[in-house]
Design an enzyme around this catalytic site. Structure first.
Site, short mmCIF file in Angstrom:
data_model
loop_
_atom_site.label_atom_id
_atom_site.label_comp_id
_atom_site.label_asym_id
_atom_site.label_seq_id
_atom_site.Cartn_x
_atom_site.Cartn_y
_atom_site.Cartn_z
N LYS A 137 -49.12 -49.24 58.42
CA LYS A 137 -48.44 -48.05 57.91
C LYS A 137 -48.28 -47.08 59.07
CE LYS A 137 -46.86 -46.29 54.02
NZ LYS A 137 -46.31 -46.92 52.82
N ASP A 177 -40.68 -45.02 53.51
CA ASP A 177 -41.66 -44.47 52.56
C ASP A 177 -41.19 -43.04 52.31
OD1 ASP A 177 -44.47 -45.06 51.27
OD2 ASP A 177 -44.73 -43.09 52.15
P1 NDP Z 1 -39.07 -40.23 48.47
O1 NDP Z 1 -39.20 -39.44 49.71
O2 NDP Z 1 -37.79 -40.92 48.18
O3 NDP Z 1 -39.42 -39.33 47.20
C1 NDP Z 1 -40.67 -38.73 47.10
C2 NDP Z 1 -40.67 -37.85 45.86
O4 NDP Z 1 -41.99 -37.39 45.62
C3 NDP Z 1 -39.80 -36.62 46.00
O5 NDP Z 1 -39.32 -36.23 44.75
C4 NDP Z 1 -40.80 -35.59 46.55
O6 NDP Z 1 -40.45 -34.24 46.30
C5 NDP Z 1 -42.03 -35.95 45.78
N1 NDP Z 1 -43.22 -35.58 46.59
C6 NDP Z 1 -43.54 -36.04 47.81
N2 NDP Z 1 -44.66 -35.46 48.26
C7 NDP Z 1 -45.04 -34.62 47.28
C8 NDP Z 1 -46.12 -33.74 47.14
N3 NDP Z 1 -47.06 -33.62 48.11
N4 NDP Z 1 -46.20 -33.03 45.98
C9 NDP Z 1 -45.27 -33.17 45.01
N5 NDP Z 1 -44.21 -33.99 45.09
C10 NDP Z 1 -44.10 -34.70 46.21
O7 NDP Z 1 -40.28 -41.29 48.53
P2 NDP Z 1 -40.47 -42.64 47.71
O8 NDP Z 1 -39.85 -42.51 46.37
O9 NDP Z 1 -40.08 -43.74 48.59
O10 NDP Z 1 -42.06 -42.71 47.60
C11 NDP Z 1 -42.76 -42.15 46.48
C12 NDP Z 1 -44.14 -42.80 46.39
O11 NDP Z 1 -43.99 -44.23 46.23
C13 NDP Z 1 -45.04 -42.63 47.61
O12 NDP Z 1 -46.39 -42.58 47.19
C14 NDP Z 1 -44.82 -43.93 48.38
O13 NDP Z 1 -45.90 -44.24 49.25
C15 NDP Z 1 -44.73 -44.91 47.23
N6 NDP Z 1 -44.09 -46.18 47.53
C16 NDP Z 1 -42.80 -46.23 47.99
C17 NDP Z 1 -42.21 -47.46 48.26
C18 NDP Z 1 -40.78 -47.56 48.65
O14 NDP Z 1 -40.29 -48.71 48.70
N7 NDP Z 1 -40.07 -46.49 48.92
C19 NDP Z 1 -42.98 -48.71 48.14
C20 NDP Z 1 -44.30 -48.55 47.56
C21 NDP Z 1 -44.82 -47.32 47.31
P3 NDP Z 1 -39.98 -33.31 47.51
O15 NDP Z 1 -38.55 -33.66 47.74
O16 NDP Z 1 -40.17 -31.92 47.01
O17 NDP Z 1 -40.88 -33.63 48.68
#
Ligand code: NDP
Length: 464
Positions: A137, A177
């Site tokens: 990671k 991510d």
């Molecule tokens: P994105 O950046 O596309 O979206 C993240 C979302 O979560 C946004 O809506 C963001 O809001 C919100 N968010 C992020 N950090 C925080 C925080 N500290 N508090 C509140 N809201 C938050 O990321 P992904 O959708 O790709 O990833 C989301 C989760 O899924 C993560 O935990 C990631 O590790 C996990 N994941 C993702 C994979 C992938 O293929 N993309 C695979 C496996 C797991 P804001 O815009 O306000 O930051």
């Protein structure tokens, strides 16, 4: 500092406490890493009683120590011509079953402890996919929010200028991510190609015209719903008409909502770091398309949803509170899909009080240890992240296979493989939980199922 178990420790419980104490002492102030290790080691108590060879080969001490940690300076010019400096990381955690594989996260909260927790989880997750991928990671404390495309490009180019010397299609294959989507992967890939003069599958999540796989953007969300569907089947239930809470509004959330609609469920929430949207009428395909445009093209904030859809309400959130209002909305299922530790003990109590019967983790480690225990004690259908969200990395593995073969599979073929992989992961977790005397506990099933393959490969490969 020595990694030996403290003297006087004899049984496997004491041994595990000793390993955990050493991990905490050696990785001070990395609370998320401690949490992830504790959750896995708690499950492994059941394994060590049957397999003393893992203890004598010091597998636990080795598996909790990254093979390599890279940390580097990332200087770049902003649009005003001022110099900015961020910190870049790559944790190469374990390569026993394949090249390091795992995403890059760009978010101001990124630090060594968060990336070590994510890399550690990735090792077991990748093992569960049945594909040959080790765990890694990386990322940066760079915040893409509010930056121009040119600023994001200059940052990505500087980041890759250092990272390129450590990665490669047979060594370490990063993906996206939080904060790293198609735009960032494009800039990173372009700079890698320019510096190395080679066009290879060194990153996944690439654009469709230049080596990407169909279904990769959808894969984590779709996979999570496929996994949840398998959990429901064990109780002879379906998604039909079920009210679902989905947090976040990024990649994972969007495609979770899409697949929930395919299965006849009714998703009713979104969130971002500013607050929560509750739409009592339900999110339909037209509203989903609007959110995709808002988040992926205009890069706006989720509160704008209420300007467009008047019946929806916005509730601001405050990370300093011990709960989030999204988890106090009455629903049948919860899909935490934003970030780590977003469901705390009080949130779990609220969900249970309101009759929530299923929690499937789209995000990595979205539940605290206390919340996880509450769901397990209540016999909630609980799909832990390393199993439920493994569809993303599994489809990255399929992208690597297509790159190696210089072929592209159809959408139907990739989706079918993804679906079968998620069914297989659920089966592994379900059967392993039963085998080790904790039926229905998919946390134990995922931790043990993921661990065994990696541990056995480490035994086979000697002391490296
Ligand atoms: P994105 O950046 O596309 O979206 C993240 C979302 O979560 C946004 O809506 C963001 O809001 C919100 N968010 C992020 N950090 C925080 C925080 N500290 N508090 C509140 N809201 C938050 O990321 P992904 O959708 O790709 O990833 C989301 C989760 O899924 C993560 O935990 C990631 O590790 C996990 N994941 C993702 C994979 C992938 O293929 N993309 C695979 C496996 C797991 P804001 O815009 O306000 O930051």
């Amino acid at each position: 500092m020595s990694v030996m178990t403290p003297p006087g420790i004899k049984n496997s419980g004491d041994y595990i406490e000793g390993v955990l104490a050493t991990v905490k002492a050696k990785n001070l102030a990395e609370s998320e890493f401690h949490q992830a290790v504790q959750e896995v080691l708690d499950s492994l108590r059941l394994v060590l009683q049957k397999h003393p060879e893992y203890r004598s080969a010091r597998i636990l001490e080795r598996i909790t120590e990254p093979e390599r940690v890279l940390m580097f300076r990332v200087p770049w010019f902003d649009d005003r011509g001022d110099v900015q400096v961020n910190r870049g990381f790559r944790i190469e955690m374990n390569s026993a079953i394949g090249p390091y594989k795992g995403g890059l996260r760009f978010h101001p909260s990124v630090n060594l402890g968060i990336l070590k927790f994510l890399a550690f989880e990735q090792v077991f997750k990748n093992s569960l996919t049945t594909l040959p991928m080790g765990g890694g990671k990386g990322g940066s404390d760079f915040d893409p929010k509010g930056k121009s495309d040119n600023e994001v490009m200059r940052f990505c180019q500087s980041f890759m200028t250092e990272l390129q010397r450590h990665i490669g299609p047979d060594t370490d294959v990063p993906a996206g991510d939080i904060g790293v989507g198609g735009r960032e992967i494009g800039f990173l890939f372009g700079q890698y190609k320019r510096l190395r003069n080679e066009f290879t599958g060194v990153l996944t999540g690439k654009g469709l015209n230049w080596g990407g796989s169909l279904i990769r953007p959808e894969a984590t969300g779709y996979g999570c719903v496929y996994f949840a569907n398998e959990m429901l089947k064990t109780r002879k239930e379906t998604f039909d008409g079920k009210l679902c809470l989905v947090s976040g509004s990024g990649n994972v959330s969007q495609y979770t909502v899409e697949k929930l609609l395919d299965f006849g469920a009714k998703p009713i929430t979104w969130s971002d770091s500013d607050g929560v949207i509750f739409d009592p009428d339900g999110i339909d395909r037209e509203k989903l398309a609007w959110v995709m445009e808002l988040k992926n093209v205009r890069r706006g904030r989720i509160r704008e949803y209420t300007d467009k859809y008047k019946k929806a309400v916005f509730m601001p959130t405050d990370v300093k509170l011990d709960h989030n209002p999204i988890w106090n909305i009455k629903a049948d299922c919860a899909f935490p899909s934003a970030t780590q530790n977003e469901i705390k003990a009080k949130d779990a109590a609220n969900l249970l009080k309101n009759g929530c019967k299923l929690v499937a983790e789209g995000a990595n480690m979205p539940c605290t240890l206390e919340a996880t225990k509450m769901f397990l004690d209540a016999k909630t259908l609980y799909g832990p992240a390393k199993a439920a969200n493994a569809g993303g990395v599994a489809t990255s593995g399929l992208e690597m296979a297509q790159n190696s073969a210089r072929l592209s599979w159809t959408r139907e073929e990739v989706d079918d493989r993804l679906h079968k992989i998620m069914i297989a992961i659920h089966k592994t977790c379900f059967e392993t939980a039963e085998k080790y005397g904790t039926p229905g506990n998919l946390v134990n099933g995922a931790n043990i199922g993921g661990f065994m393959k990696v541990a056995n490969a480490m035994l086979d490969q000697g002391l490296v």
